[in-house]
Motif scaffolding. Structure first.
Motif, PDB file in Angstrom:
ATOM      1  N   ILE A 167       0.859  -1.186   0.000  1.00 21.78           N
ATOM      2  CA  ILE A 167       0.000   0.000   0.000  1.00 21.78           C
ATOM      3  C   ILE A 167       0.894   1.234   0.000  1.00 21.78           C
ATOM      4  N   GLN A 168       0.567   2.189  -0.868  1.00 20.91           N
ATOM      5  CA  GLN A 168       1.307   3.445  -0.929  1.00 20.91           C
ATOM      6  C   GLN A 168       0.370   4.607  -0.650  1.00 20.91           C
ATOM      7  N   ILE A 169       0.795   5.492   0.255  1.00 25.44           N
ATOM      8  CA  ILE A 169       0.056   6.723   0.540  1.00 25.44           C
ATOM      9  C   ILE A 169       0.922   7.890   0.081  1.00 25.44           C
ATOM     10  N   HIS A 170       0.365   8.708  -0.807  1.00 29.59           N
ATOM     11  CA  HIS A 170       1.077   9.883  -1.321  1.00 29.59           C
ATOM     12  C   HIS A 170       0.382  11.151  -0.828  1.00 29.59           C
ATOM     13  N   THR A 218       5.931   9.845   0.177  1.00 30.43           N
ATOM     14  CA  THR A 218       5.377   8.534  -0.126  1.00 30.43           C
ATOM     15  C   THR A 218       5.630   7.613   1.051  1.00 30.43           C
ATOM     16  N   MET A 219       4.550   7.034   1.588  1.00 29.88           N
ATOM     17  CA  MET A 219       4.646   6.028   2.644  1.00 29.88           C
ATOM     18  C   MET A 219       4.294   4.675   2.047  1.00 29.88           C
ATOM     19  N   VAL A 260      -0.794  19.221   6.105  1.00 30.12           N
ATOM     20  CA  VAL A 260      -0.946  18.375   4.931  1.00 30.12           C
ATOM     21  C   VAL A 260      -2.007  18.956   4.011  1.00 30.12           C
ATOM     22  N   ASP A 261      -1.716  18.949   2.724  1.00 27.08           N
ATOM     23  CA  ASP A 261      -2.701  19.336   1.718  1.00 27.08           C
ATOM     24  C   ASP A 261      -3.618  18.144   1.484  1.00 27.08           C
ATOM     25  N   THR A 262      -4.817  18.198   2.053  1.00 27.01           N
ATOM     26  CA  THR A 262      -5.721  17.037   1.986  1.00 27.01           C
ATOM     27  C   THR A 262      -6.118  16.705   0.551  1.00 27.01           C
ATOM     28  N   GLU A 263      -6.082  17.688  -0.344  1.00 24.04           N
ATOM     29  CA  GLU A 263      -6.439  17.424  -1.746  1.00 24.04           C
ATOM     30  C   GLU A 263      -5.378  16.579  -2.456  1.00 24.04           C
ATOM     31  N   SER A 264      -4.197  16.510  -1.861  1.00 23.13           N
ATOM     32  CA  SER A 264      -3.100  15.782  -2.521  1.00 23.13           C
ATOM     33  C   SER A 264      -3.016  14.317  -2.096  1.00 23.13           C
ATOM     34  N   ILE A 265      -3.846  13.896  -1.151  1.00 29.09           N
ATOM     35  CA  ILE A 265      -3.752  12.534  -0.611  1.00 29.09           C
ATOM     36  C   ILE A 265      -4.231  11.519  -1.645  1.00 29.09           C
ATOM     37  N   ARG A 266      -3.396  10.536  -1.932  1.00 29.52           N
ATOM     38  CA  ARG A 266      -3.750   9.430  -2.825  1.00 29.52           C
ATOM     39  C   ARG A 266      -3.304   8.125  -2.171  1.00 29.52           C
ATOM     40  N   VAL A 267      -4.156   7.106  -2.236  1.00 30.01           N
ATOM     41  CA  VAL A 267      -3.837   5.803  -1.663  1.00 30.01           C
ATOM     42  C   VAL A 267      -3.901   4.758  -2.774  1.00 30.01           C
ATOM     43  N   LEU A 268      -2.813   4.017  -2.946  1.00 27.50           N
ATOM     44  CA  LEU A 268      -2.724   2.991  -3.987  1.00 27.50           C
ATOM     45  C   LEU A 268      -2.575   1.623  -3.337  1.00 27.50           C
ATOM     46  N   PHE A 269      -3.295   0.635  -3.876  1.00 27.54           N
ATOM     47  CA  PHE A 269      -3.257  -0.731  -3.361  1.00 27.54           C
ATOM     48  C   PHE A 269      -2.697  -1.665  -4.433  1.00 27.54           C
ATOM     49  N   PHE A 270      -1.809  -2.553  -4.026  1.00 29.56           N
ATOM     50  CA  PHE A 270      -1.206  -3.512  -4.937  1.00 29.56           C
ATOM     51  C   PHE A 270      -1.478  -4.916  -4.407  1.00 29.56           C
ATOM     52  N   ASP A 271      -2.311  -5.666  -5.140  1.00 33.98           N
ATOM     53  CA  ASP A 271      -2.702  -7.006  -4.715  1.00 33.98           C
ATOM     54  C   ASP A 271      -1.786  -8.061  -5.315  1.00 33.98           C
ATOM     55  N   ASN A 272      -1.868  -9.276  -4.761  1.00 31.92           N
ATOM     56  CA  ASN A 272      -1.075 -10.372  -5.314  1.00 31.92           C
ATOM     57  C   ASN A 272      -1.777 -11.038  -6.495  1.00 31.92           C
TER      58      ASN A 272
END
Length: 342
Positions: A167-170, A218-219, A260-272
């Motif tokens: 999971i990536q949080i930008h 990026t987390m 934090v700029d809340t409009e810039s938050i994006r969460v990406l999920f990478f499944d197997n």
């Protein structure tokens, strides 16, 4: 035996203290934990709170010892010493919004992906198949509750819960980029210290990167234990995402508090496993965005090809011109030699 509960009521503007008596039998407690009838609610629950869940209320546990027990609107007990699994927390959030009148009557819970009242296993993990009674649609999800199949009125085959591996949080900060120049490492350390309260297990490996070019953060959360534990990387990422969106991640740096700029938050999920979604199930707006991006890519490729061909033609013309100039030069040299020897 009876159980007692202290409370108060108001009559003609005067507050009266009262003791409410309810039937309480020894059968409600196991033999190893005898029932107590002298527990004081205010004394136990007044200063008690649930560290990781604000959608629960305090109740008395009269079996064994008088202690605080926290339950949600569904009357299920919540362990306040650990993160509430994402599915369970989402469910309690939706119940809270419904009870407080902040929900939208008549709006289907499948109108927006990932914003719905989920069905959970007893462990708190997502059930592999999620359904909406209003629309009679069902779909499969991964361990983060994200849809991985089309929404259909047929019964989808969700044989197992797809595991999220990464999971990536930008996000970015509301700050002049020059302020962060050369302070990326200090900012990274402070961010890790802020999220460490949620990293309860070693397998939830975290990586924080502050990009020097645009200063976006990026987390990354890596899974090493699949879905065996309901408090997984999806739960950790969800807690952090909620705090980012509620502006609870202001970071002190050089005497200033970075928001934090809340409009810039994006969460990406990478499944197997890859998702099984076709274009027909995508909303028109999202499909239009995909089409625009595709057209932009195709246009870029076409322009690149045209420029390459033009450059190739110019190169050939240049070589032809150079060839003509070389021939003229050689002819001029021969004429000079002819003139010299004549």
């Amino acid at each position: 035996m009876h159980k007692y509960h202290t409370g108060h009521f108001i009559l003609q503007g005067i507050v009266y203290n009262a003791v409410l008596i309810f039937p309480f039998t020894d059968d409600e407690c196991p033999d190893a934990l005898p029932a107590h009838e002298n527990c004081d609610y205010d004394e136990v629950c007044e200063d008690s709170s649930c560290q990781y869940n604000e959608y629960v209320t305090c109740h008395l546990n009269r079996c064994g010892t008088c202690e605080a027990v926290f339950r949600g609107y569904d009357n299920l007990t919540v362990n306040c010493n650990q993160l509430t699994p994402k599915c369970r927390l989402m469910h309690l959030e939706m119940l809270h919004k419904s009870r407080s009148g902040r929900s939208h009557p008549g709006r289907s819970k499948v109108e927006i992906d990932n914003v719905y009242d989920p069905e959970c296993e007893e462990s708190g993990a997502f059930k592999a198949k999620q359904c909406d009674e209003d629309s009679n649609l069902c779909w499969c999800v991964d361990s983060a509750g994200v849809r991985v199949t089309d929404k259909t009125s047929d019964d989808p085959k969700c044989e197992k819960l797809v595991s999220v591996q990464l999971i990536q949080i930008h996000f970015a900060f509301k700050v002049d980029m020059a302020l962060l120049k050369g302070k990326e490492e200090e900012l990274r350390r402070k961010l890790i210290a802020k999220v460490s309260q949620f990293l309860l297990k070693a397998p939830q490996i975290l990586q924080v990167t502050v990009h020097e070019l645009n200063h976006e953060v990026t987390m990354k959360f890596f899974s090493t234990n699949g879905t065996k534990d309901s408090v997984d990387i999806a739960t950790v990422a969800y807690y952090i995402e909620r705090e980012l969106k509620h502006s609870k991640y202001s970071v002190p740096l050089d005497g200033r508090s970075l928001e934090v700029d809340t409009e810039s938050i994006r969460v990406l999920f990478f499944d197997n496993e890859p998702p099984r979604i076709n274009m027909k199930s995508i909303s028109p707006g999202f499909a239009a965005i995909i089409i625009i991006i595709a057209l932009a890519i195709l246009t870029g490729i076409a322009v690149f090809v045209v420029l390459q061909r033009r450059a190739e033609q110019e190169r050939i013309q240049f070589e032809v011109i150079e060839g003509h100039e070389l021939e003229d030069y050689q002819m001029a040299q021969r004429d000079r030699l002819r003139y010299y020897y004549s």
